[in-house]
Design a protein around this motif. Structure first.
Motif, PDB file in Angstrom:
ATOM      1  N   ASP A   1      18.155 -39.094 150.423  1.00 23.34           N
ATOM      2  CA  ASP A   1      18.497 -38.001 151.328  1.00 23.34           C
ATOM      3  C   ASP A   1      17.619 -36.813 150.954  1.00 23.34           C
ATOM      4  O   ASP A   1      17.856 -36.133 149.968  1.00 23.34           O
ATOM      5  N   HIS A   2      16.577 -36.575 151.752  1.00 27.61           N
ATOM      6  CA  HIS A   2      15.615 -35.516 151.458  1.00 27.61           C
ATOM      7  C   HIS A   2      15.889 -34.255 152.272  1.00 27.61           C
ATOM      8  O   HIS A   2      15.006 -33.428 152.453  1.00 27.61           O
ATOM      9  N   SER A   3      17.122 -34.101 152.751  1.00 23.96           N
ATOM     10  CA  SER A   3      17.480 -32.909 153.519  1.00 23.96           C
ATOM     11  C   SER A   3      17.486 -31.697 152.590  1.00 23.96           C
ATOM     12  O   SER A   3      17.708 -31.813 151.380  1.00 23.96           O
ATOM     13  N   TYR A   4      17.254 -30.533 153.171  1.00 25.48           N
ATOM     14  CA  TYR A   4      17.214 -29.306 152.372  1.00 25.48           C
ATOM     15  C   TYR A   4      18.546 -29.064 151.653  1.00 25.48           C
ATOM     16  O   TYR A   4      18.558 -28.517 150.552  1.00 25.48           O
ATOM     17  N   GLU A   5      19.636 -29.494 152.255  1.00 26.78           N
ATOM     18  CA  GLU A   5      20.952 -29.310 151.636  1.00 26.78           C
ATOM     19  C   GLU A   5      21.107 -30.140 150.364  1.00 26.78           C
ATOM     20  O   GLU A   5      21.959 -29.840 149.533  1.00 26.78           O
ATOM     21  N   ASN A   6      20.311 -31.190 150.226  1.00 28.64           N
ATOM     22  CA  ASN A   6      20.409 -32.072 149.067  1.00 28.64           C
ATOM     23  C   ASN A   6      19.295 -31.809 148.044  1.00 28.64           C
ATOM     24  O   ASN A   6      19.117 -32.581 147.116  1.00 28.64           O
ATOM     25  N   LEU A   7      18.561 -30.736 148.204  1.00 29.00           N
ATOM     26  CA  LEU A   7      17.460 -30.428 147.285  1.00 29.00           C
ATOM     27  C   LEU A   7      17.735 -29.115 146.569  1.00 29.00           C
ATOM     28  O   LEU A   7      18.333 -28.196 147.128  1.00 29.00           O
ATOM     29  N   GLN A   8      17.290 -29.046 145.314  1.00 30.16           N
ATOM     30  CA  GLN A   8      17.469 -27.821 144.549  1.00 30.16           C
ATOM     31  C   GLN A   8      16.280 -27.606 143.626  1.00 30.16           C
ATOM     32  O   GLN A   8      15.669 -28.550 143.152  1.00 30.16           O
ATOM     33  N   ALA A   9      15.973 -26.335 143.387  1.00 26.26           N
ATOM     34  CA  ALA A   9      14.949 -25.986 142.405  1.00 26.26           C
ATOM     35  C   ALA A   9      15.563 -26.189 141.028  1.00 26.26           C
ATOM     36  O   ALA A   9      16.740 -25.899 140.807  1.00 26.26           O
ATOM     37  N   ILE A  10      14.760 -26.714 140.107  1.00 25.77           N
ATOM     38  CA  ILE A  10      15.297 -27.034 138.787  1.00 25.77           C
ATOM     39  C   ILE A  10      14.208 -26.862 137.727  1.00 25.77           C
ATOM     40  O   ILE A  10      13.034 -27.133 137.983  1.00 25.77           O
ATOM     41  N   CYS A  11      14.603 -26.380 136.563  1.00 31.25           N
ATOM     42  CA  CYS A  11      13.639 -26.224 135.468  1.00 31.25           C
ATOM     43  C   CYS A  11      13.391 -27.594 134.825  1.00 31.25           C
ATOM     44  O   CYS A  11      14.165 -28.538 134.995  1.00 31.25           O
ATOM     45  N   ARG A  12      12.310 -27.697 134.098  1.00 27.12           N
ATOM     46  CA  ARG A  12      11.934 -28.967 133.467  1.00 27.12           C
ATOM     47  C   ARG A  12      13.025 -29.454 132.512  1.00 27.12           C
ATOM     48  O   ARG A  12      13.342 -30.637 132.460  1.00 27.12           O
ATOM     49  N   TRP A  13      13.601 -28.545 131.744  1.00 24.51           N
ATOM     50  CA  TRP A  13      14.611 -28.909 130.745  1.00 24.51           C
ATOM     51  C   TRP A  13      15.820 -29.551 131.421  1.00 24.51           C
ATOM     52  O   TRP A  13      16.267 -30.622 131.030  1.00 24.51           O
ATOM     53  N   HIS A  14      16.367 -28.899 132.461  1.00 27.12           N
ATOM     54  CA  HIS A  14      17.531 -29.457 133.151  1.00 27.12           C
ATOM     55  C   HIS A  14      17.182 -30.732 133.918  1.00 27.12           C
ATOM     56  O   HIS A  14      17.998 -31.655 133.984  1.00 27.12           O
ATOM     57  N   HIS A  15      15.976 -30.798 134.483  1.00 27.68           N
ATOM     58  CA  HIS A  15      15.589 -31.995 135.226  1.00 27.68           C
ATOM     59  C   HIS A  15      15.534 -33.209 134.303  1.00 27.68           C
ATOM     60  O   HIS A  15      16.020 -34.291 134.644  1.00 27.68           O
ATOM     61  N   ALA A  16      14.976 -33.038 133.113  1.00 23.01           N
ATOM     62  CA  ALA A  16      14.898 -34.150 132.150  1.00 23.01           C
ATOM     63  C   ALA A  16      16.288 -34.612 131.753  1.00 23.01           C
ATOM     64  O   ALA A  16      16.556 -35.820 131.685  1.00 23.01           O
ATOM     65  N   ARG A  17      17.193 -33.676 131.501  1.00 21.13           N
ATOM     66  CA  ARG A  17      18.544 -34.049 131.089  1.00 21.13           C
ATOM     67  C   ARG A  17      19.331 -34.693 132.220  1.00 21.13           C
ATOM     68  O   ARG A  17      20.053 -35.656 132.010  1.00 21.13           O
ATOM     69  N   LYS A  18      19.185 -34.178 133.431  1.00 21.15           N
ATOM     70  CA  LYS A  18      19.896 -34.751 134.580  1.00 21.15           C
ATOM     71  C   LYS A  18      19.395 -36.165 134.862  1.00 21.15           C
ATOM     72  O   LYS A  18      20.186 -37.085 135.086  1.00 21.15           O
TER      73      LYS A  18
END
Length: 98
Positions: A55-72
């Motif tokens: 689901d590539h809708s804007y509602e399902n996308l968020q800006a994220i830092c590298r640290w949180h992206h790796a952990r998520k």
């Protein structure tokens, strides 16, 4: 999973670079992940899907830092793995304790 063996990039929409920039700009290039109700706020250069999948809708996308992206990503990968069977046997009851 590494990008070399993944088909993830091929599943992104053609306008992914535009979507990515819009999401980052809308968040003022700041991480949107919340800890205790407060956004992280660290500089964000990555865009993440809130819910896994395509689901590539804007509602399902968020800006994220590298640290949180790796952990998520690590947490999602761990949750998707099948649990390994244990090699331990159940302890046998002592014959004298019947």
């Amino acid at each position: 999973m590494s990008w070399e063996t993944s088909d993830r990039r091929a599943r992104l929409p053609r306008d992914w670079p535009v979507r990515r920039q819009r999401v980052l700009r809308a968040a003022s290039y700041r991480c949107q992940i919340k800890a205790h109700g407060i956004p992280c706020g660290e500089p964000a250069a990555e865009v993440d899907h809130i819910e896994r999948g395509d689901d590539h809708s804007y509602e399902n996308l968020q800006a994220i830092c590298r640290w949180h992206h790796a952990r998520k990503t690590a947490a999602e990968a761990a949750a998707a793995r099948k649990p390994r069977p244990t090699q331990r046997r159940e302890p046998e009851r002592h014959p004298g304790l019947a």
